[in-house]
Design a protein around this motif. Structure first.
Motif, PDB file in Angstrom:
ATOM      1  N   HIS A  52       3.106  16.774  14.919  1.00 18.73           N
ATOM      2  CA  HIS A  52       3.435  16.572  16.330  1.00 18.73           C
ATOM      3  C   HIS A  52       3.274  17.890  17.072  1.00 18.73           C
ATOM      4  CE1 HIS A  52       5.128  12.893  14.725  1.00 18.73           C
ATOM      5  NE2 HIS A  52       5.899  13.615  13.933  1.00 18.73           N
ATOM      6  N   ARG A  53       3.072  17.825  18.367  1.00 15.61           N
ATOM      7  CA  ARG A  53       2.920  19.034  19.185  1.00 15.61           C
ATOM      8  C   ARG A  53       4.012  19.180  20.235  1.00 15.61           C
ATOM      9  NH1 ARG A  53      -3.604  18.610  20.182  1.00 15.61           N
ATOM     10  NH2 ARG A  53      -4.174  18.805  17.974  1.00 15.61           N
ATOM     11  N   GLU A  61      -7.768  18.600  10.419  1.00 15.70           N
ATOM     12  CA  GLU A  61      -6.875  17.990  11.409  1.00 15.70           C
ATOM     13  C   GLU A  61      -7.529  16.739  11.966  1.00 15.70           C
ATOM     14  OE1 GLU A  61      -4.224  19.074  15.381  1.00 15.70           O
ATOM     15  OE2 GLU A  61      -5.678  20.516  14.635  1.00 15.70           O
ATOM     16  N   TYR A 107      -5.832  13.859  17.708  1.00  9.16           N
ATOM     17  CA  TYR A 107      -4.474  13.895  18.259  1.00  9.16           C
ATOM     18  C   TYR A 107      -4.325  12.825  19.332  1.00  9.16           C
ATOM     19  CZ  TYR A 107      -0.404  15.587  20.843  1.00  9.16           C
ATOM     20  OH  TYR A 107       0.806  15.696  21.483  1.00  9.16           O
ATOM     21  N   ASP A 116       2.049  11.566  20.559  1.00  5.52           N
ATOM     22  CA  ASP A 116       2.316  12.906  20.040  1.00  5.52           C
ATOM     23  C   ASP A 116       2.164  12.894  18.521  1.00  5.52           C
ATOM     24  OD1 ASP A 116       3.043  15.651  20.033  1.00  5.52           O
ATOM     25  OD2 ASP A 116       5.100  15.119  19.546  1.00  5.52           O
ATOM     26  N   HIS A 137      -0.786  13.294  15.108  1.00  8.61           N
ATOM     27  CA  HIS A 137      -2.079  13.424  14.443  1.00  8.61           C
ATOM     28  C   HIS A 137      -1.837  13.333  12.944  1.00  8.61           C
ATOM     29  CE1 HIS A 137      -1.604  17.660  13.037  1.00  8.61           C
ATOM     30  NE2 HIS A 137      -0.888  17.795  14.142  1.00  8.61           N
TER      31      HIS A 137
END
Length: 158
Positions: A72-73, A99, A102, A107, A109
């Motif tokens: 999450h970011r 990665e 996203y 929120d 990935h």
């Protein structure tokens, strides 16, 4: 770095958002809310708008071969086991080898990692997972089992 332990351990976090999240867990009739939750039909409850909100989940744990490392970011996860036991895999983003795309809306990935550590959570235990902690929750220990979990999403202070 992930923080793992009882509510007392997690309560040592000092931000206002963490205090709201932990106060919610300590002072809410969790059994009454889980009466409204079915397997794979979560219940979302706002604690402080979209800054702090809870997702009540009931599910069957899955085998490690089905694990997907997620990240999450915008939010920190406070994951708390109300009933049951599960294993969570965790790896720092520095060990990410690929990665995935996203999703801003979710929120979320999914990523591949070089390696990971694992820990177990059971009744009354929780963990705090920061954006640098890629994690794969919901993993069974010996066999699939039912878990009641609350994931409290805590917005990152900017």
């Amino acid at each position: 770095m992930a923080i793992i332990g009882t509510l007392a351990t997690l309560n040592k976090q000092s931000s206002e958002h963490f205090r709201k999240a932990l106060n919610y867990l300590e002072n809410t009739d969790l059994d009454a809310l889980f009466d409204k939750v079915a397997i794979d039909k979560p219940l979302e409850v706002e604690i402080d708008g979209r800054s702090v909100f809870a997702i009540f989940q009931t599910y069957e744990t899955k085998g490690i071969e089905e694990a997907n490392m997620e990240g999450h970011r915008k939010y920190i996860d406070l994951q708390y086991i109300h009933k049951g036991i599960e294993q969570i895999l965790v790896s720092p983003t520095s060990r990410m080898v690929k990665e995935g795309p996203y999703s801003e809306d979710k929120d979320l990935h999914f990523s591949k990692v070089a390696d990971y550590s694992s820990f177990r959570l059971s009744n009354g235990m929780g963990c705090i997972l920061f954006p640098e902690d890629l994690h794969a929750p919901c993993i069974s220990i010996d066999a699939p089992s039912k878990v009641e979990k609350i994931v409290i999403k805590i917005a990152i202070d900017k």
